[in-house]
Design a protein around this motif. Structure first.
Motif, PDB file in Angstrom:
ATOM      1  N   VAL A   1       3.214  -5.395 -22.302  1.00  0.00           N
ATOM      2  CA  VAL A   1       3.564  -3.989 -22.084  1.00  0.00           C
ATOM      3  C   VAL A   1       3.468  -3.712 -20.590  1.00  0.00           C
ATOM      4  O   VAL A   1       2.381  -3.804 -19.998  1.00  0.00           O
ATOM      5  N   TRP A   2       4.608  -3.381 -19.991  1.00  0.00           N
ATOM      6  CA  TRP A   2       4.674  -3.090 -18.566  1.00  0.00           C
ATOM      7  C   TRP A   2       4.781  -1.583 -18.369  1.00  0.00           C
ATOM      8  O   TRP A   2       5.748  -0.959 -18.831  1.00  0.00           O
ATOM      9  N   VAL A   3       3.817  -1.002 -17.674  1.00  0.00           N
ATOM     10  CA  VAL A   3       3.880   0.411 -17.306  1.00  0.00           C
ATOM     11  C   VAL A   3       4.120   0.479 -15.805  1.00  0.00           C
ATOM     12  O   VAL A   3       3.305  -0.020 -15.017  1.00  0.00           O
ATOM     13  N   LEU A   4       5.228   1.081 -15.406  1.00  0.00           N
ATOM     14  CA  LEU A   4       5.614   1.112 -14.006  1.00  0.00           C
ATOM     15  C   LEU A   4       4.818   2.164 -13.246  1.00  0.00           C
ATOM     16  O   LEU A   4       4.468   3.215 -13.784  1.00  0.00           O
ATOM     17  N   LYS A   5       4.541   1.871 -11.989  1.00  0.00           N
ATOM     18  CA  LYS A   5       3.853   2.837 -11.135  1.00  0.00           C
ATOM     19  C   LYS A   5       4.815   3.944 -10.718  1.00  0.00           C
ATOM     20  O   LYS A   5       6.017   3.708 -10.536  1.00  0.00           O
ATOM     21  N   ASN A   6       4.259   5.123 -10.523  1.00  0.00           N
ATOM     22  CA  ASN A   6       5.062   6.221 -10.015  1.00  0.00           C
ATOM     23  C   ASN A   6       5.396   5.992  -8.540  1.00  0.00           C
ATOM     24  O   ASN A   6       6.476   6.371  -8.076  1.00  0.00           O
ATOM     25  N   ALA A   7       4.463   5.383  -7.819  1.00  0.00           N
ATOM     26  CA  ALA A   7       4.667   5.050  -6.408  1.00  0.00           C
ATOM     27  C   ALA A   7       3.963   3.734  -6.133  1.00  0.00           C
ATOM     28  O   ALA A   7       2.931   3.437  -6.748  1.00  0.00           O
ATOM     29  N   PRO A   8       4.494   2.910  -5.212  1.00  0.00           N
ATOM     30  CA  PRO A   8       3.872   1.602  -4.947  1.00  0.00           C
ATOM     31  C   PRO A   8       2.418   1.695  -4.513  1.00  0.00           C
ATOM     32  O   PRO A   8       1.654   0.746  -4.698  1.00  0.00           O
ATOM     33  N   THR A   9       2.036   2.833  -3.922  1.00  0.00           N
ATOM     34  CA  THR A   9       0.662   2.970  -3.439  1.00  0.00           C
ATOM     35  C   THR A   9      -0.325   3.399  -4.520  1.00  0.00           C
ATOM     36  O   THR A   9      -1.531   3.481  -4.257  1.00  0.00           O
ATOM     37  N   ASP A  10       0.158   3.697  -5.721  1.00  0.00           N
ATOM     38  CA  ASP A  10      -0.751   4.100  -6.799  1.00  0.00           C
ATOM     39  C   ASP A  10      -1.741   2.974  -7.092  1.00  0.00           C
ATOM     40  O   ASP A  10      -1.347   1.802  -7.210  1.00  0.00           O
ATOM     41  N   PRO A  11      -3.043   3.285  -7.231  1.00  0.00           N
ATOM     42  CA  PRO A  11      -4.015   2.223  -7.548  1.00  0.00           C
ATOM     43  C   PRO A  11      -3.784   1.669  -8.947  1.00  0.00           C
ATOM     44  O   PRO A  11      -3.410   2.406  -9.868  1.00  0.00           O
TER      45      PRO A  11
END
Length: 843
Positions: free
Chosen positions: A487-497
């Motif tokens: 299950v891949w959950v994408l980040k909203n922004a690359p800098t999200d921890p």
């Protein structure tokens, strides 16, 4: 053609037949036929994947999973390989954010509900939940009910199975809180998929899972009683035959906590301890403060819960009541897996949290209610028993499959006899995703398949934190291991921890040397023995096969005698099953039901190592992957050369020695090495007893001795030392007395002494050490020229010496087991004891 384009085109066809009933929400393709937002960012890489490419990736996944030893224990078919589909389930950040809020609220609600049911019971007294739905469930554990002093935070870990309805809304299917499984499998899936799809993985920009395990580790350490500064945590497993044994060992390994079984623990003076060797004569000294249990509550304590259980620990319930040990999750958590609670959860949420329930469940009717009973009974008449009913009918503590084959009249009678024990749940048209391994592989295309998402939540300080990701399972009726998706959950922004965790504050700990239970050390001892046993058997088969291929039986008396001597060793070890030489040698390598065979030893070795998987490197299972592939090739092809497959098997077995060479030098490592050298001495004695105790003349003896040296991996050493001259006395000196030859009995006994001395119970004067000293003295005093004197074609003194040495080695092995691995008498139910014995115990 691109696999995703092909799938999207097929899904967009209005006449596409879908499994099950009703329309399904597709996780990849939107209503307009285009890719959903979560996939659009990866389209450049994803659409280039063809059926051929995915097929190659699928094969690579199977190989990597086998190398990691990832398995699932099917109750009907035994251990099955873990199944991972190459195509992940991908969710965008916005979709996950809404689901995450609902999961966090649900975990908080379940915690509050659990505390109330075993504490003040306000929900029952106020009639918000009918008492019948709680007290009628087998998961309700009455011995831990406490009006005062109950645990206000009984839920540390939670898991929820979710499905999407036709509109794409998530609904709760069931809660898994008694002993939530699957988190280790989820991490394994991620590790594998990131390796086989590196470009897609990097392009996706998804949340890594590693920080979540740090949060789980911290939560378990903080679950210990407040006054304990340096808590000890263990993972309690039902054993290697559990369906999810791999998952349990994976979790223990990644968290760094010992994996134990019920027999490894004991309640002593009101506390839980790791049982030492020689208990009760030796008092325990390694206390356990937190138990992450994977054993169902009813099996956890044979004194108060399920009499006769060998999976739990006698007295554990009382230790929990006293607050001496923390169970994660608590013994009573199983009641929350009750589907009869689902209709009441909205009211429970308002009463306990003062909020509206955010995450709805699949519509459920409880038959203990008149309205619910009427709806469920009406559904029995809607369709014939051979077709799918509108409602799935199940017992509140049973599976839907348990009732699926019943005649409607019989099912109606059961419901009416005890209505409070049944529910009817709406058949949800689960969302679908492209699946390759389960449906599309044979046709070269991916087909739609319904799926369920398992989420995980951990109590992190004062909040509940859901895993950003999970484990997706393809719904299938096959009686095999489930086919799963990462299950891949994408980040909203690359800098999200990753996981929304900036940093997990470490819990202050002192350096500790974990104590291995006697059961774990014994498993390692036997793993050493089985490794050596398998290696020596395979070497014998290789040698016999090489001689049979090189020597002409009809014209070479010497060659025929050598082959017969080597076959005699094999027969002494394994008996005889086939008259045909080819079938016999294949059987010696492949038949796991044949004691002494390579397959039998490898299976016993695997069983022993499964019990201590948390102590081992993943390279261990890659070695088994090598042997499994060699055996599979030999089994499926009659043209495969026996010697070639045996050599490949030998390579896998030998790689295990490299794995153990890098282990920490604790009791476990010393036990492995002690087992290996004990078995090596036994195998050398057996080899010599079957080949050198008969004298057939100089020429035949030379041919036999050449085979002996090859089987004992000492040909090069002998050739360099004796310049190729083969004499019985020289071979015996090399394989019996030479302390510089790792294959000699003398060398094996010397190393055995070193490893025995390092084990905790050794004092220098124990019975195993005394027996070993006697063996060394007898070996040192041996007169080789006298042993090799032939009498009527035999060497009786050599035969007698080897037989006595083997008998002494067997006695030594028994003494090692008794001293170092025995942990008290076997538990017995009180009902099996006589009145006098019970009275004596009371006194």
């Amino acid at each position: 053609m691109s696999l995703l384009r092909d799938y999207a085109a097929a899904i967009s066809q209005p006449t596409l037949p879908l499994a099950g009933t009703g329309a399904r929400f597709d996780e990849v393709v939107g209503p307009d036929g285009g890719l959903r937002p979560a996939w659009k960012g990866m389209a450049a890489v994803a659409v280039e994947l063809t059926g051929i490419e995915i097929g190659r990736i699928d094969d690579e996944i199977a190989t990597l999973l086998a190398d990691d030893g990832a398995t699932y224990g099917n109750p009907e078919q035994g251990t099955q390989p873990w199944q991972l589909d190459p195509m992940p389930l991908v969710l965008d950040a916005a979709t996950w954010a809404r689901l995450e809020v609902g999961l966090a609220q649900r975990a908080e609600l379940l915690n509050a509900l659990l505390a109330d049911l075993y504490g003040e019971q306000r929900l029952l007294s106020e009639g918000i939940i009918p008492s019948a739905v709680v007290f009628g469930h087998s998961g309700y554990t009455r011995p831990i009910v406490r009006r005062r002093g109950h645990d206000p935070q009984p839920l540390i870990l939670a898991s929820t199975d979710l499905g999407r309805d036709a509109a794409g809304e998530w609904r709760v299917l069931t809660d898994r809180v008694q002993a939530p499984s699957g988190l280790g499998y989820a991490m394994e899936n991620r590790r594998i998929l990131s390796r086989v799809l590196p470009d897609l993985y990097e392009e996706a920009g998804l949340h890594r899972m590693e920080p979540y395990f740090s949060a789980v580790r911290s939560a378990l350490l903080q679950a210990a009683p407040a006054e304990i500064a340096d808590p000890r945590v263990v993972v309690l497993s039902p054993g290697t035959h559990s369906e999810t044994a791999y998952d349990q060992a994976f979790i223990a390994n990644i968290l760094g906590f010992p994996l134990v079984q019920g027999e490894d623990l004991v309640v002593h003076d009101g506390w839980v301890w790791i049982k030492p060797a020689g208990f009760p004569q030796h008092a325990p000294h390694e206390r356990v403060d937190v138990i992450l249990r994977r054993v169902d509550a009813e099996w956890c304590d044979p004194l108060e819960l399920r009499a006769g259980s060998r999976l739990g620990v006698a007295g554990l319930t009382e230790a929990v009541r006293r607050g001496r040990v923390r169970l994660v999750n608590g013994l009573g958590a199983g009641v929350l897996e009750n589907p009869g609670l689902i209709p009441f959860m909205p009211a429970v949420c308002e009463r306990l949290l003062g909020e509206q329930l955010r995450l709805p469940a699949v519509p459920t009717q409880w038959c203990g209610d008149d309205e619910g009973l009427a709806a469920v009974l009406a559904s029995l008449d809607q369709r014939p028993a051979t077709e799918a009913r509108a409602l799935i009918i199940r017992e509140i503590d049973g599976r839907a499959a348990d009732l699926s084959g019943l005649d409607p009249a019989e099912l109606r009678a059961r419901i009416l006899a005890a209505p409070h024990r049944f529910v009817g749940q709406e058949r949800l048209p689960l969302s679908q995703a492209p699946a390759w391994g389960s449906v599309g592989r044979t046709s070269g295309r991916a087909g739609p398949h319904p799926l369920v998402l398992r989420s995980f939540t951990v109590r992190d300080g004062a909040i509940y934190r859901p895993l950003v990701g999970g484990l997706a399972t393809l719904v299938d009726d096959r009686a095999a291991a489930p086919s799963t998706k990462d299950v891949w959950v994408l980040k909203n922004a690359p800098t999200d921890p990753d996981q929304g965790i900036v940093e997990v504050a470490p819990v202050p700990l002192t350096r500790a040397v974990p104590v291995l239970s006697p059961r774990a050390v014994e498993d390692m001892f036997w793993s050493g023995r089985y490794t050596e046993r398998a290696e020596d058997l395979v070497r014998l088969v290789i040698t016999a096969s090489a001689y049979a291929e090189q020597l002409d039986f009809s014209s070479s008396t010497q060659g025929g005698a050598a082959v017969r001597a080597l076959i005699g060793v094999l027969q002494r070890l394994c008996g005889t099953r086939y008259g045909d030489p080819d079938l016999e040698q294949r059987s010696l390598l492949l038949d796991a039901d044949r004691p002494g065979s390579a397959a039998h030893s490898l299976q016993r070795l695997r069983d022993a190592l499964e019990g201590v998987r948390d102590q081992l490197s993943v390279d261990t299972w890659r070695a088994f992957g090598s042997t499994d592939r060699a055996m599979r090739a030999l089994r499926t092809s009659r043209r495969t050369q026996i010697a070639e497959s045996a050599s490949r098997m030998l390579g896998g077995i030998l790689s295990l020695q490299g794995v153990t060479a890098n282990m920490i030098r604790d009791d476990g490592w010393h036990a492995i090495e002690a087992g290996r050298y004990l078995e090596r001495a036994l195998q050398v004695c057996t080899l010599l007893a079957s080949t050198t105790t008969a004298s057939h003349g100089i020429g035949v003896d030379r041919a036999v001795l050449g085979g002996v040296l090859m089987a004992a991996e000492s040909s090069v050493t002998h050739r360099r030392r004796y310049r190729g001259v083969l004499r019985t006395a020289d071979v015996l000196e090399l394989l019996l007395l030479d302390t510089g030859n790792p294959r000699s009995v003398a060398f094996a006994l010397d190393r055995l002494r070193f490893h025995l001395a390092a084990l905790a119970a050794s004092t220098g004067s124990t019975r195993p050490e005394r027996l070993l000293e006697h063996l060394e003295d007898a070996l040192e005093a041996v007169d080789l020229p006298a042993l090799t004197v032939p009498v009527d074609g035999r060497r009786p003194r050599l035969d007698e010496f080897l037989a006595e040495t083997r008998a002494q080695l067997h006695r030594l092995g028994d003494a090692i087991v008794h001293l170092h691995f025995a942990a008290g008498p076997e538990p017995q139910p009180l009902s099996s004891l006589s009145l006098i014995e019970v009275s004596g115990a009371d006194a």
